[in-house]
Design an enzyme around this catalytic site. Structure first.
Site, PDB file in Angstrom:
ATOM      1  N   TYR A 121       0.794  -1.229   0.000  1.00  0.00           N
ATOM      2  CA  TYR A 121       0.000   0.000   0.000  1.00  0.00           C
ATOM      3  C   TYR A 121       0.829   1.283   0.000  1.00  0.00           C
ATOM      4  CZ  TYR A 121      -3.638  -3.339   1.097  1.00  0.00           C
ATOM      5  OH  TYR A 121      -4.490  -4.409   1.051  1.00  0.00           O
ATOM      6  N   HIS A 174      -8.801   1.544  -5.682  1.00  0.00           N
ATOM      7  CA  HIS A 174      -7.982   0.611  -4.895  1.00  0.00           C
ATOM      8  C   HIS A 174      -6.529   1.009  -5.075  1.00  0.00           C
ATOM      9  CE1 HIS A 174     -11.388  -1.908  -4.032  1.00  0.00           C
ATOM     10  NE2 HIS A 174     -11.741  -1.751  -5.290  1.00  0.00           N
TER      11      HIS A 174
END
Length: 146
Positions: A26, A103
């Site tokens: 991430y 996302h």
């Protein structure tokens, strides 16, 4: 372009841990970085922002219900609810505004269960795998739709 109604930025479970949770997946940016980026981009295109992150599905659904008639569009990273929540998908049709699904990671290059989204069929666009820059892209796309 300018809308008198803000956009709603929604981030689902575990996104409050951005910057510390699996930075190899991430990245190092935090949720505060995401919100600042969205606010900056939205200001550039003449939009305001209301932001919410929650780990509680009912809280997110309540926020979506409350937003009906008060927002011009939604940018949402539903996190794990992407793949599991029919209830969230049902709620997202209530405001009757365009939705962009975001996302940070490329969910299609990850585990098989992440390849299905209950949100994508409702979305005017889906952005995955662009890091937090995907939020910038989402706001800019949403601005063309509202």
């Amino acid at each position: 372009m300018s809308s008198s109604l803000p956009i709603l930025l929604l981030n689902g479970p575990n996104l409050n841990m951005l910057g510390t949770r699996q930075p190899e997946v991430y990245g190092a940016d935090t949720l505060d970085d995401v919100v600042r980026l969205v606010e900056r981009t939205a200001a550039e295109v003449g939009l305001g922002v209301r932001a919410l992150q929650t780990n509680h599905e009912g809280e997110m659904i309540d926020a979506i219900h409350s937003a009906r008639g008060e927002i011009s569009g939604i940018v949402i990273n539903p996190g794990g609810w992407t793949h599991t929540s029919v209830a969230l998908a049902d709620a997202l049709v209530i405001p009757e505004v365009p939705i962009i699904e975001v996302h940070i990671s490329n969910v299609h290059a990850r585990e098989e269960f992440r390849h299905h989204s209950y949100i994508s069929p409702l979305a005017a666009g889906v952005i995955a795998g662009c890091g937090i820059a995907g939020y910038d892209f989402a706001v800019r796309r949403l601005a063309t739709l509202v």
